[in-house]
Scaffold this motif. Structure first.
Motif, PDB file in Angstrom:
ATOM      1  N   ARG A   1       0.577  -1.598  -0.255  1.00 52.32           N
ATOM      2  CA  ARG A   1       0.122  -0.231  -0.447  1.00 52.32           C
ATOM      3  C   ARG A   1       0.740   1.583  -0.173  1.00 52.32           C
ATOM      4  NH1 ARG A   1      -2.398  -0.220   5.937  1.00 52.32           N
ATOM      5  NH2 ARG A   1      -2.565  -2.575   5.228  1.00 52.32           N
ATOM      6  N   SER A   2       2.261   0.996   0.492  1.00 49.35           N
ATOM      7  CA  SER A   2       3.117   2.383   0.741  1.00 49.35           C
ATOM      8  C   SER A   2       3.342   2.488  -0.833  1.00 49.35           C
ATOM      9  CB  SER A   2       3.812   2.418   1.379  1.00 49.35           C
ATOM     10  OG  SER A   2       5.242   1.499   0.756  1.00 49.35           O
ATOM     11  N   ARG A   3       3.313   1.398  -1.811  1.00 52.08           N
ATOM     12  CA  ARG A   3       3.735   2.114  -3.363  1.00 52.08           C
ATOM     13  C   ARG A   3       2.444   2.217  -4.306  1.00 52.08           C
ATOM     14  NH1 ARG A   3       8.701   2.453  -4.812  1.00 52.08           N
ATOM     15  NH2 ARG A   3       8.368   1.253  -6.862  1.00 52.08           N
ATOM     16  N   ILE A   4       0.842   2.595  -3.861  1.00 52.68           N
ATOM     17  CA  ILE A   4       0.208   3.073  -4.217  1.00 52.68           C
ATOM     18  C   ILE A   4       0.487   4.525  -5.178  1.00 52.68           C
ATOM     19  CG2 ILE A   4      -2.355   3.151  -4.778  1.00 52.68           C
ATOM     20  CD1 ILE A   4      -2.731   1.562  -2.509  1.00 52.68           C
ATOM     21  N   LEU A   5       0.755   4.569  -6.383  1.00 56.81           N
ATOM     22  CA  LEU A   5       0.440   5.927  -6.883  1.00 56.81           C
ATOM     23  C   LEU A   5      -1.216   6.631  -7.250  1.00 56.81           C
ATOM     24  CD1 LEU A   5       2.779   3.711  -9.869  1.00 56.81           C
ATOM     25  CD2 LEU A   5       3.119   5.428  -7.910  1.00 56.81           C
ATOM     26  N   GLN A   6      -2.215   5.343  -7.458  1.00 57.58           N
ATOM     27  CA  GLN A   6      -3.391   6.359  -8.185  1.00 57.58           C
ATOM     28  C   GLN A   6      -4.240   5.483  -7.050  1.00 57.58           C
ATOM     29  OE1 GLN A   6      -4.488   7.089 -11.507  1.00 57.58           O
ATOM     30  NE2 GLN A   6      -5.398   8.813 -11.220  1.00 57.58           N
TER      31      GLN A   6
END
Length: 116
Positions: free
Chosen positions: A58-63
């Motif tokens: 979840r820390s890598r969600i862009l959009q």
């Protein structure tokens, strides 16, 4: 040329599509008829699972695009979302009202993320 990988693919859609280091998740919904809180929790649990499978989190969600069946549920959904998003890691986000696949669905999440 970068390969495209599809996972959990059916006749209509894939739950995960990766292209290079970008991960696209299909729209995630919770249990039809459950509360907005419970449906949001279930959606976010599914997102965690799918992102882990694709090599991300979840820390890598862009959009994230969020559809609510009723904008009156905005605060209830956000209470769950705000507790789930890592501090300082909020993605670009949009939230709107839409008629979902069945009237018993109250919320749907669509995510694009970067591979870890």
């Amino acid at each position: 040329m970068t390969d495209i990988t599809r996972s959990h693919t059916g006749a209509r859609m894939s739950q995960i599509v990766t292209h290079g280091d970008t991960i696209y998740l299909a729209g995630q919904v919770g249990t039809a008829g459950a509360s907005v809180t419970r449906q949001t929790e279930e959606c976010l649990e599914k997102i965690d699972t799918l992102l882990a499978e694709a090599g991300s989190d979840r820390s890598r969600i862009l959009q994230c695009t969020i559809w609510l069946a009723d904008m009156a549920d905005f605060a209830e959904m956000n209470a769950v979302w705000d507790a789930w998003v890592p501090a300082g890691q909020a993605p670009a986000r949009a939230c709107g009202e839409a008629r979902l696949a069945t009237p018993d669905y109250k919320v749907e999440f669509i995510v694009v993320a970067a591979r870890s």
